[in-house]
Design an enzyme around this catalytic site. Structure first.
Site, short mmCIF file in Angstrom:
data_model
loop_
_atom_site.label_atom_id
_atom_site.label_comp_id
_atom_site.label_asym_id
_atom_site.label_seq_id
_atom_site.Cartn_x
_atom_site.Cartn_y
_atom_site.Cartn_z
N LYS A 227 -41.23 -16.60 33.40
CA LYS A 227 -41.95 -17.98 33.35
C LYS A 227 -41.12 -19.22 33.60
O LYS A 227 -41.35 -20.12 33.28
CB LYS A 227 -42.52 -17.98 31.95
CG LYS A 227 -43.82 -17.21 31.90
CD LYS A 227 -44.60 -17.15 30.49
CE LYS A 227 -45.52 -16.02 30.26
NZ LYS A 227 -46.78 -15.89 31.10
N CYS A 364 -55.90 -14.35 27.55
CA CYS A 364 -55.12 -13.35 26.61
C CYS A 364 -55.00 -14.09 25.22
O CYS A 364 -54.15 -13.89 24.64
CB CYS A 364 -53.80 -13.03 26.95
SG CYS A 364 -53.79 -11.97 28.42
N1 PMP Z 1 -46.83 -15.34 24.76
C1 PMP Z 1 -47.21 -16.37 25.41
C2 PMP Z 1 -47.49 -17.75 24.51
C3 PMP Z 1 -47.56 -16.16 26.60
O1 PMP Z 1 -47.98 -17.08 27.69
C4 PMP Z 1 -47.30 -14.98 27.38
C5 PMP Z 1 -47.59 -14.76 28.60
N2 PMP Z 1 -48.60 -15.26 29.36
C6 PMP Z 1 -46.73 -13.98 26.67
C7 PMP Z 1 -46.76 -14.24 24.92
C8 PMP Z 1 -46.77 -12.62 27.24
O2 PMP Z 1 -45.52 -12.49 28.05
P1 PMP Z 1 -45.23 -11.29 29.09
O3 PMP Z 1 -46.54 -11.04 29.69
O4 PMP Z 1 -44.17 -12.01 29.89
O5 PMP Z 1 -44.80 -10.15 27.97
#
Ligand code: PMP
Length: 569
Positions: A227, A364
């Site tokens: 990110k 999510c």
């Molecule tokens: N926390 C937040 C606030 C996120 O935006 C994300 C990814 N969308 C995650 C956790 C999970 O990250 P990752 O999929 O890279 O493990």
């Protein structure tokens, strides 16, 4: 201070090279993952081409050099978050694995029945589900902080939620749906006052904010490289050394041991005791490159640019008729969550048909949407390579979406289509049999067939959606829900006295209802033998349907077909 120029920034990204431009979408999905910096791509491919060796093991130069790079990356990460020691930096697959590591190795081994874990309604599933597992294993309970009307964690609720039972607080710095900076400092202070351990999810914050774990005074902090212009599959946990030292290892095997013997095994020191197996070496090296890039930016200039694009986009979005934001007020980062007249997935698929990449759905963060009593939203998330010109085209498209919805209403009414009967088109050997179908349906499917490009076909799908008879609320239940679709889809089947099957189906998204019309047309009023023998792939191919759908939507359509075939066996 230099004026920030998004075009110069974009030059760091091969995605924005002229030669790659012909089919490049306008990419507004940076909260899901950002584009990759050219140095990240260069160092990772160079490592594989010229420097590849395993780390921390072989007695040869190449491995020694790889090990040096790998550990230099840890020092880059230490500086990046201002940790006291490289022992406090643990490589993980990403934020999700980081939180799982803390949940299993810290919370599960220290919490007991009745202890409280505090989360907020704005958490990503990655910061909810691992803690739910902890509660099952320990008898601890989860308490949830509400949000204020701007979507930030409500400071005024802290004193009512925190108590001497609060043992762990795990909160998002900037939510991937709200896009606002939470009052982390107040929360840390309140947590300290009751002696709770603090975990910070900085997954979204890290591309927009400099991170100083000592200033924040958190116990753990997690984020992912992807990110912040880095590779996927790599991230880190920062943890205070004393806490990490006291924790048991996460996984067991090579790399994390001091001595292995059948008479007893001892584990390695920090940070290695948490890094079992061959690590993601190129990921770590690419991650370090991304951290160096972000550290090299004039963050004030970037923030000023982001602020101008936030104000501009927020104002332009506010002027779109029927558009509602999830929360009041401008976001703190260029991330816009909103709903428009139709289902969020319909807005996203319209934008996709016009080569704009946004995300739609629950992002999510299902508990957040439950809390807001909403089904989902569209999210446009921008990075500093995005421009005002792109925003202008985006806004123009959203206006067009609203307008085309209004026009389409008129069009369907004018053609006097009966929307009360489900279509029963029989595409015998993938052709249209006009003896069993109402004329309006044939006409629209024929038009769909002839429509040029995804833009045209998408428009026809939207028109087709109006032909589907909606199921009642009570019919749309758990037992009629089709598993394997990214949107909610319900299907019911009924066999008549002539042993012909009749299907009713529905979805929360218009685009899926349109696709359902096309799918059902192949099966409606048919015998079991016909349904099992029908070559649906040829039918889809002839209509030019699946090649335009995303793999997940294509799989969703196939899941519906599978269900039809299963019930009618
Ligand atoms: N926390 C937040 C606030 C996120 O935006 C994300 C990814 N969308 C995650 C956790 C999970 O990250 P990752 O999929 O890279 O493990």
């Amino acid at each position: 201070m230099k004026i920030f120029n998004p075009a110069s920034f974009a030059k760091f990204f091969p995605f924005y090279e002229e030669s790659a431009s012909s089919n490049r979408p306008v990419y507004f999905d940076n909260a899901a993952t950002t584009q990759k910096h050219k140095h990240v791509i260069e160092v990772t491919s160079n490592f594989y081409q010229a420097e590849n060796a395993n780390v921390h093991r072989a007695a040869h130069k190449l491995s020694a050099e790889a090990t040096v790079k790998f550990e230099q990356a840890r020092e880059t990460a230490r500086k990046f978050v201002n940790a006291k020691s490289t022992k406090e930096i643990i490589w993980t697959k990403g934020t999700t694995e980081g939180i799982n590591l803390i949940a299993q190795c810290f919370a599960q081994t220290t919490l007991a029945k009745g202890d409280e874990i505090v989360l907020s309604y704005a958490e990503h599933h990655a910061n909810i589900v691992p803690w739910q597992q902890v509660t099952q294993a320990t008898g601890a309970i989860i308490k949830v902080l509400p949000l204020d009307n701007e979507g930030r964690i409500d400071k005024s609720a802290i004193s009512g939620v925190f108590s001497e039972n609060t043992k762990l607080v795990s909160l998002v710095m900037i939510s991937n749906v709200v896009g606002k900076l939470n009052p982390i400092e107040d929360i840390v202070k309140a947590a300290r006052a009751v002696g709770a351990t603090v975990v910070v999810d900085a997954a979204q914050a890290v591309a927009h904010q400099s991170i100083d774990v000592q200033a924040i005074d958190c116990d753990f902090l997690v984020f992912s490289a992807h990110k912040m212009f880095g590779p996927t599959g790599i991230g880190l946990v920062y943890g205070k050394e004393a806490l990490l030292d006291a924790m048991p290892p996460y996984q067991f095997g090579g790399e994390m041991i001091r001595k292995v013997s059948f008479s007893g095994t001892s584990f390695g020191e920090l940070p290695f005791k948490f890094e079992a197996g061959t690590p993601n070496i190129v990921g770590v090296i690419g991650f370090a490159e991304a951290m160096k890039f972000v550290s090299s930016l004039d963050l004030r200039a970037v923030a000023d640019y982001e602020e101008s694009i936030i104000s501009y986009t927020h104002k332009k979005l506010s002027d779109i008729p029927g558009l509602t934001f999830l929360f009041k007020g401008k976001p703190d980062v260029p991330l816009f969550s909103f709903n428009l007249t139709d289902h969020a997935k319909d807005v996203a698929s319209f934008l996709d048909a016009h080569n704009f990449a946004v995300r739609a759905g629950h992002h999510c963060a299902m508990p957040l949407f439950e809390y807001l009593e909403q089904g989902g939203c569209v999210r446009a998330s921008l990075a500093p390579y995005n421009t005002q010109t792109e925003v202008d085209s985006f806004i123009a498209l959203l206006h067009q979406f609203v307008k085309s919805g209004i026009e389409a209403e008129g069009e369907v009414e004018a053609s006097d289509v009966s929307v009360t009967t489900a279509p029963s088109l029989t595409p015998d050997e993938a052709s249209i049999d006009d003896t069993t179908v109402d004329d309006a349906t044939i006409e629209v499917i024929e038009r769909f067939d002839k429509a040029k490009g995804w833009d045209g076909k998408h428009r026809e799908i939207m028109l087709l959606s109006k032909l589907l008879e909606r199921m009642s609320k009570t019919e749309r239940n758990e037992s009629s829900l089709v598993k394997g679709c990214e949107s909610d889809v319900w299907l019911k089947a009924h066999l008549d006295d002539d042993k012909h099957w009749h299907f009713s189906a529905d979805s929360d998204a218009k685009v899926i209802r349109g696709l359902l019309v096309i799918v059902l047309a192949a099966y409606q009023n048919k015998s079991c033998e016909h349904i099992q023998a029908f070559d649906i792939e040829t039918y889809f191919e002839r209509l030019g349907l699946l090649q335009h759908l995303s793999p997940s939507r294509g799989n969703g359509v196939r899941a519906i077909v599978e269900n039809i075939r299963k019930v009618s066996r």
